[in-house]
Scaffold this active site. Structure first.
Site, PDB file in Angstrom:
ATOM      1  N   THR A   9       0.821  -1.215   0.000  1.00 50.64           N
ATOM      2  CA  THR A   9       0.000   0.000   0.000  1.00 50.64           C
ATOM      3  C   THR A   9       0.852   1.261   0.000  1.00 50.64           C
ATOM      4  O   THR A   9       0.472   2.279  -0.581  1.00 50.64           O
ATOM      5  CB  THR A   9      -0.948  -0.018   1.220  1.00 50.64           C
ATOM      6  OG1 THR A   9      -1.828  -1.124   1.071  1.00 50.64           O
ATOM      7  CG2 THR A   9      -1.767   1.252   1.322  1.00 50.64           C
ATOM      8  N   SER A  53       1.613  -7.611  -1.089  1.00 47.10           N
ATOM      9  CA  SER A  53       2.335  -8.653  -0.344  1.00 47.10           C
ATOM     10  C   SER A  53       1.510  -9.910  -0.150  1.00 47.10           C
ATOM     11  O   SER A  53       2.062 -10.960   0.193  1.00 47.10           O
ATOM     12  CB  SER A  53       2.840  -8.117   0.993  1.00 47.10           C
ATOM     13  OG  SER A  53       1.798  -7.953   1.913  1.00 47.10           O
ATOM     14  N   SER A  54       0.200  -9.848  -0.370  1.00 49.82           N
ATOM     15  CA  SER A  54      -0.591 -11.081  -0.320  1.00 49.82           C
ATOM     16  C   SER A  54      -0.284 -11.981  -1.512  1.00 49.82           C
ATOM     17  O   SER A  54      -0.653 -13.158  -1.519  1.00 49.82           O
ATOM     18  CB  SER A  54      -2.085 -10.755  -0.253  1.00 49.82           C
ATOM     19  OG  SER A  54      -2.452  -9.951  -1.353  1.00 49.82           O
ATOM     20  N   THR A  85       1.570  -4.689   4.075  1.00 52.21           N
ATOM     21  CA  THR A  85       1.352  -5.094   5.472  1.00 52.21           C
ATOM     22  C   THR A  85       0.775  -6.497   5.601  1.00 52.21           C
ATOM     23  O   THR A  85       0.903  -7.126   6.647  1.00 52.21           O
ATOM     24  CB  THR A  85       0.406  -4.103   6.186  1.00 52.21           C
ATOM     25  OG1 THR A  85      -0.852  -4.077   5.500  1.00 52.21           O
ATOM     26  CG2 THR A  85       0.998  -2.720   6.240  1.00 52.21           C
ATOM     27  N   ASP A  86       0.130  -7.001   4.531  1.00 49.44           N
ATOM     28  CA  ASP A  86      -0.561  -8.294   4.652  1.00 49.44           C
ATOM     29  C   ASP A  86       0.376  -9.423   5.058  1.00 49.44           C
ATOM     30  O   ASP A  86      -0.005 -10.304   5.831  1.00 49.44           O
ATOM     31  CB  ASP A  86      -1.252  -8.660   3.331  1.00 49.44           C
ATOM     32  CG  ASP A  86      -2.466  -7.790   3.051  1.00 49.44           C
ATOM     33  OD1 ASP A  86      -2.827  -6.953   3.896  1.00 49.44           O
ATOM     34  OD2 ASP A  86      -3.059  -7.947   1.953  1.00 49.44           O
TER      35      ASP A  86
HETATM   36  N1  ASP Z   1      -2.701  -5.581   0.453  1.00 45.01           N
HETATM   37  C1  ASP Z   1      -1.604  -4.699   0.859  1.00 45.01           C
HETATM   38  C2  ASP Z   1      -0.303  -5.483   0.845  1.00 45.01           C
HETATM   39  O1  ASP Z   1      -0.052  -6.226   1.720  1.00 45.01           O
HETATM   40  C3  ASP Z   1      -1.894  -4.130   2.176  1.00 45.01           C
HETATM   41  C4  ASP Z   1      -0.879  -3.120   2.679  1.00 45.01           C
HETATM   42  O2  ASP Z   1       0.211  -2.968   2.162  1.00 45.01           O
HETATM   43  O3  ASP Z   1      -1.193  -2.446   3.663  1.00 45.01           O
HETATM   44  O4  ASP Z   1       0.456  -5.354  -0.046  1.00 45.01           O
END
Ligand code: ASP
Length: 304
Positions: A9, A53-54, A85-86
């Protein structure tokens, strides 16, 4: 300071349909914080990936590990990794497991995208650079710096889907860090996660084993208990040489072998199942993969 960028993100903007996609390059990301970092700290940005990152697999984890090792082969004061963050907790604990160098490696990201009117990425990135440059953080492994908090990698987890202070830890204060392991590729080390909800059928674990899984992390209920049918599958898997680690879906507290009966954790431990200690499924899976990849007893990584 080397800044490795991978997407997430923090590097996302809205597309024409209003959905978030990682579009911001490493140099663009770092340009937004150059004047916020401590005086004298130079930023050498290297783009490793540009993805959510998912979508990461262990091959991408290996790419991050290789980039960290390459950065530390030079004279950088530390390393920052920008990351979605995922799955930040997974990458953070993988980096920590192999980090023999005293220089800190700090992961960070954002909850709000790059093109948000009030993005949290720039402050998080500046904090991460500051933490990675701080001599007080040497010899303490990898960290997640997020929402004004600096959290040791081991035990860290994403605690909220939207809050700016998105991470917390399950690690008790002063939890020891095992010795760093020699590098080994993780890609291809097949470790699965199985959720042990009430009534979960043993086919969940049977199918993983039949499909070639070398390790399985079972996310139990409570202090680490599963139903009777799944317990039979777990016991058979252990008998076939599959490494099985028991964790819990409960957010806080350790896994404990206090209950007997077919699926109680005390029974499962007696059958050769390992405890995840304070780790939850995401990090337990990575540590089990690291253990299998390096020929290390998983207990050394999960409960040193
Ligand atoms: N879906 C995003 C990721 O993990 C969420 C984030 O970065 O906050 O890449």
């Amino acid at each position: 300071m080397v800044v490795l960028t991978t997407g997430g993100t923090i590097a996302c903007t809205h597309d024409a349909a209003g959905a978030l996609v990682p579009t911001v390059s490493g140099p663009q990301l770092v340009a937004s914080v150059r004047e916020r970092v401590p005086a004298g700290v130079t930023l050498d940005v290297r783009q490793v990936a540009e993805l959510d990152s998912s979508s990461m697999t262990l091959a991408e984890t290996d790419a991050v590990l290789a980039a960290v090792a390459e950065a530390l082969a030079g004279d950088a004061a530390g390393v920052v990794v920008t990351h979605g963050t995922d799955s930040m907790e997974e990458t953070a604990v993988a980096v920590d497991a192999f980090l023999a160098d005293a220089r800190p490696v700090v992961l960070t990201g954002a909850m709000r995208p790059f093109d948000d009117p009030d993005p949290d990425g720039p402050a998080n990135l500046a904090d991460a650079v500051t933490a990675a440059a701080d001599p007080a953080n040497r010899s303490r492994g990898a960290f997640i710096s997020f929402g004004g908090e600096l959290i040791a990698a081991r035990g860290a987890y994403k605690r909220h889907t939207e809050a700016a202070a998105g991470f917390a830890t399950n690690a008790p204060a002063g939890a020891p860090r095992p010795a760093a392991l020699a590098p080994a590729p993780l890609a291809g080390v097949d470790v699965r996660t199985v959720a042990a909800y009430p009534g979960a059928p043993r086919v969940l674990i049977d199918a993983a084993v039949a499909d070639g899984a070398r390790g399985v992390v079972v996310e139990g209920m409570g202090a680490g208990n599963v139903g009777t049918d799944l317990a039979a599958g777990i016991t058979d898997a252990v008998g076939r040489g599959v490494a099985v680690v028991l964790t819990t879906r409960v957010p806080a507290g350790p896994v404990a072998g206090v209950y007997g009966g077919a699926g109680g954790a005390a029974t499962l431990f007696a059958a050769g199942v390992l405890s995840s200690g304070f780790f939850r499924a995401g990090q337990a899976r990575i540590l089990l993969a690291v253990a299998l990849a390096t020929g290390t007893d998983p207990a050394v990584l999960l409960a040193p």
